[in-house]
Design an enzyme around this catalytic site. Structure first.
Site, short mmCIF file in Angstrom:
data_model
loop_
_atom_site.label_atom_id
_atom_site.label_comp_id
_atom_site.label_asym_id
_atom_site.label_seq_id
_atom_site.Cartn_x
_atom_site.Cartn_y
_atom_site.Cartn_z
N LYS A 123 18.07 14.52 137.45
CA LYS A 123 16.96 14.55 136.49
C LYS A 123 17.34 13.78 135.22
O LYS A 123 18.33 14.10 134.57
CB LYS A 123 16.61 15.99 136.14
CG LYS A 123 15.41 16.09 135.20
CD LYS A 123 14.94 17.52 135.08
CE LYS A 123 13.73 17.63 134.16
NZ LYS A 123 13.28 19.01 134.03
N CYS A 176 19.35 17.93 129.52
CA CYS A 176 18.87 18.93 128.58
C CYS A 176 19.38 18.58 127.18
O CYS A 176 20.57 18.47 126.95
CB CYS A 176 19.35 20.32 128.95
SG CYS A 176 18.77 21.52 127.77
C1 LIG Z 1 10.13 26.00 127.66
C2 LIG Z 1 10.74 24.90 128.48
C3 LIG Z 1 11.96 25.11 129.11
C4 LIG Z 1 12.56 24.11 129.88
N1 LIG Z 1 13.76 24.34 130.49
C5 LIG Z 1 14.34 23.37 131.26
C6 LIG Z 1 15.57 23.61 131.95
O1 LIG Z 1 16.13 24.71 131.90
N2 LIG Z 1 16.10 22.59 132.68
C7 LIG Z 1 15.50 21.37 132.78
O2 LIG Z 1 16.02 20.49 133.47
N3 LIG Z 1 14.32 21.13 132.16
C8 LIG Z 1 13.73 22.09 131.40
N4 LIG Z 1 12.52 21.82 130.76
C9 LIG Z 1 11.88 20.51 130.91
C10 LIG Z 1 10.78 20.54 131.97
O3 LIG Z 1 11.30 20.83 133.25
C11 LIG Z 1 10.03 19.19 132.02
O4 LIG Z 1 10.93 18.20 132.44
C12 LIG Z 1 9.44 18.78 130.69
O5 LIG Z 1 8.93 19.89 130.01
C13 LIG Z 1 8.33 17.74 130.80
O6 LIG Z 1 7.25 18.19 131.60
P1 LIG Z 1 5.91 18.90 131.05
O7 LIG Z 1 5.38 18.05 129.93
O8 LIG Z 1 5.03 19.00 132.22
O9 LIG Z 1 6.35 20.24 130.53
C14 LIG Z 1 11.91 22.84 130.00
C15 LIG Z 1 10.68 22.64 129.36
C16 LIG Z 1 10.08 23.64 128.61
C17 LIG Z 1 8.75 23.38 127.95
#
Ligand SMILES: Cc1cc2nc3c(=O)[nH]c(=O)nc-3n(C[C@H](O)[C@H](O)[C@H](O)COP(=O)(O)O)c2cc1C
Ligand SMILES: Cc1cc2nc3c(=O)[nH]c(=O)nc-3n(C[C@H](O)[C@H](O)[C@H](O)COP(=O)(O)OP(=O)(O)OC[C@H]3O[C@@H](n4cnc5c(N)ncnc54)[C@H](O)[C@@H]3O)c2cc1C
Ligand code: FES
Lengths: 312, 314
Positions: free
Chosen positions: A172, A136
């Site tokens: 991750k 993160c």
């Molecule tokens: C609003 C938001 C909150 C997220 N919170 C977390 C989190 O708490 N922990 C984490 O490992 N990834 C978090 N992510 C990352 C997502 O799990 C994912 O890895 C990332 O958004 C890429 O995928 P996507 O393009 O399909 O969203 C977050 C992403 C978004 C957009």
């Protein structure tokens, strides 16, 4: 009549955990599951990954926490969550209503914190596995420093692995590194049962009128369709260099919006795929993507197992 | 009365009408598909919808205001939130109306919607206004773009609370920013005697103010409201204030609410990614009544309507 969509077997395995299909919700993008109830049957999902859970509750960052970009968005939520105690008391029972295996994403500021959270959660029988968020980009002393340093990745994976008992441990990965395979190898060497990639890219949007960053946190993580081609490339790289030789499955994601997006990831080497940002726009899209994957398998007369890592 | 979140869903809607109100504002009427009937017949004023306009084309270049010609070229990914300005739900049809102001790429694209076009929306979302039939007085305070939910609320109050007296305070930067209310400017004789069709049709007495004094009183809506409260000293136990507008105005109204001991509900705006409680992007800092500290609530789920004394105003 021949085979239909419903006859297609999409089941996959992540270590000892069997998923009935490869569709998983991405951490932090689907609340604690009940928020999705009105839109879809959670039981149709292959798996569910929760928001990052920390030892103590976290309020999260000031607003604005998000900003839209071309084909993407930045977020700096700041790991807002209810803390592991309350999570165990209030959410686990609620989530146990679903048949879908769920994975709890964990985060912390120190290795001790990660271990403490992992220890508490590993005593909950309903949890299928833990996803270690070492990536993160929003928390000043946490996330990023763990996930970019192979020595720290070894240490944290080793320590958490000791306490997770029968749960699978997913690590991750952040894309904000020079060579993601180095980090992937460190995690796999120390006992990761699966790798999850990618988390968001650290990024900034500037308001040119005020000459200030739009987000209160100044920077945020870029997600959404904008990152997909990079994510596909990184999944393929980690699959070839680490996942395939070590026999460790990859959960791929980043910008997936359609079935063809998901199939790209699977061809690149992902065993399962995550849906994040796309679910904000169409909360039921995972189900449509699943149907699309079935249709593809039917049309190409290929099983999902054969499709994984089939890049020529 | 219940204002709690109702079951929500994803629905297609066809455009019945998309009518311009002056240069910057429009009223969009949408007829939702049949299965939207149950959730929308339970929807309350103050709730909202999220519309997907990512696939709409831009209007002709000549129709794009100069100040938007650059930002108009941005792509749209996320849905956009809009409050109900009206809902008409009968067995056979569910019609939702929204009032929107053209501010950027999404609202500019919405201008191109024509009758029979299809858009996709999610709703009804959030928690709306709390209505209690036993109030003697309801004060509506609308600032600038905050008009739509209060226009809807005015209609609901008129229908549900026949014994409640309603008075409205409306403020805007300048005359044309009152277009949401169906202002009859050309007929105006005395500057302070402004008729706003949306409130006049319910016989709601309305006090109008503009920052530049182009119509109504010159000054802020919170000033006309404060004057009126000082003069009339309504009994706080039997009264309620409902307000929507820029955050500075809401915080000033919240201060009046505590000064005059009249409970007050505010409708807030936050940048939203999902609108459905999934992402935590729309945090509103609130007082935690049990611990005495602060906590974040979600504008899209716990709000957009909050009690003014639970919000931490900054
Ligand atoms: C609003 C938001 C909150 C997220 N919170 C977390 C989190 O708490 N922990 C984490 O490992 N990834 C978090 N992510 C990352 C997502 O799990 C994912 O890895 C990332 O958004 C890429 O995928 P996507 O393009 O399909 O969203 C977050 C992403 C978004 C957009
Ligand atoms: C619950 C809720 C209800 C709303 N109801 C209405 C309504 O009834 N009628 C109406 O016209 N508008 C309403 N809005 C605002 C509307 O959603 C935005 O104006 C719209 O999203 C603008 O999109 P755009 O692409 O045209 O412009 P953008 O370029 O996205 O935005 C234009 C300008 O507004 C700012 N902005 C955009 N969204 C927000 C936000 N949520 N909070 C603060 N600043 C923002 C941007 O920074 C930019 O300066 C509502 C917002 C919320 C959260
Ligand atoms: S906008 Fe996503 S939680 Fe409110």
């Amino acid at each position: 009549m021949g085979i239909k969509n419903k006859d297609i077997d999409l089941s996959v395995s992540l270590g000892s955990v069997k998923l009935k299909n490869p569709l998983i919700t991405a951490s932090g993008t689907c609340g604690y599951a009940d928020e999705l109830d009105d839109f879809m049957d959670i039981n149709l999902l292959g798996g569910f990954i929760t928001k990052s859970i920390t030892l103590k509750p976290r309020l999260g960052n000031d607003v604005p926490r998000i900003v839209e970009t071309d084909s993407g968005m930045l977020n700096a939520i700041g790991l807002a969550n209810i803390g592991v105690e309350k999570f165990i008391q209030e959410k686990i029972l609620m989530m146990a209503r679903y048949k879908t295996p769920f994975f709890v994403n964990i985060a912390g500021q120190t290795i001790d914190e990660y271990v403490a959270v992992a220890e508490k959660l590993s005593q909950c029988p309903r949890i299928a596995g833990l996803e270690l968020n070492i990536s993160c980009p929003n928390v000043k002393q946490g996330g990023i420093t763990f996930g970019t340093d192979p020595a720290l990745v070894r240490q944290i994976t080793t320590e958490v692995k000791k306490v997770v008992r029968d749960k699978i441990l997913i690590v991750k990965l952040t894309p904000n590194v020079t060579d993601i395979s180095v980090i992937a190898r460190a995690a796999v060497d120390c006992g990761a049962d699966a790798l999850s990639l990618i988390n968001t890219f650290t990024a900034m949007v500037i308001d040119i009128e005020t000459k200030r960053p739009v987000l209160a946190n100044r920077t945020g993580g870029l997600s959404g369709p904008a990152i997909k081609p990079i994510a596909v490339y990184l999944v393929n790289k980690v699959f070839n260099e680490v996942g395939k030789p070590a026999g460790v499955p990859i959960i791929g994601g980043g910008g997936i919006r359609t079935a063809s997006d998901a199939i790209e990831f699977i061809i690149a080497g992902a065993t399962a795929v995550t849906i994040g940002t796309a679910g904000f726009i169409y909360p039921d899209c995972a189900v449509k993507i699943m149907e699309g994957i079935k249709t593809y398998c039917l049309k190409h007369k290929i099983s999902l197992a054969e499709l994984i890592g089939s890049l020529k | 009365m219940s204002n709690s979140p109702t079951k929500k869903g994803i629905f297609n809607a066809s455009v019945l009408q998309n009518r311009g109100l002056g240069d910057k504002f429009s009223r969009l009427s949408l007829e939702l598909e049949k299965k939207a009937h149950i959730p929308f017949s339970n929807a309350s004023a103050g709730q909202f919808i999220q519309i997907d306009v990512s696939n709409l084309a831009l209007p002709d270049e000549k129709l794009i205001p100069g100040e938007l010609s650059d930002s108009a070229r941005r792509n749209i990914l996320l849905r956009r939130p809009f409050s109900f300005a009206d809902i008409d739900s009968s067995k056979n049809s569910t019609i939702v109306e929204i009032l929107y102001c053209v501010l950027g790429p999404a609202t500019l694209r919405m201008k191109t919607l024509r009758t029979t076009d299809i858009v996709n929306l999610i709703g009804p979302l959030g928690t709306g206004f709390t209505i209690s039939e036993d109030k003697k007085l309801a004060i509506l305070a609308a600032g600038g773009m905050g008009a739509p939910p209060l226009i809807h609320l005015a209609k609901v109050l008129k229908n549900r609370c026949p014994n409640t007296e309603i008075i409205a305070f409306v403020g805007a930067k300048t005359k044309i920013d009152l277009s949401f209310f169906d202002i009859k400017t050309d007929k105006l004789k005395i500057k302070s005697d402004v008729i706003l069709g949306e409130f006049a049709k319910h016989n709601i007495k309305t006090v109008v103010s503009t920052d530049d004094g182009s119509v109504g009183f010159k000054g802020f809506v919170t000033e006309t409201l404060a004057d009126w409260l000082r003069k009339n000293k309504p009994d706080g136990k039997n009264a309620i204030i409902y307000t929507c507008g820029p955050e500075a105005m809401l915080s000033a109204t919240a201060a009046l609410s505590s000064e005059f001991k009249i409970p007050c509900q505010v409708s807030l705006e936050r940048r939203m990614a999902c609108g459905t409680g999934l992402c935590q992007s729309c945090a509103v800092k609130c007082r935690d009544k049990t611990s005495g500290g602060t906590l974040y609530k979600l504008c899209c789920k716990d709000g957009p309507v909050f009690w003014s004394d639970e919000v931490v105003w900054e």
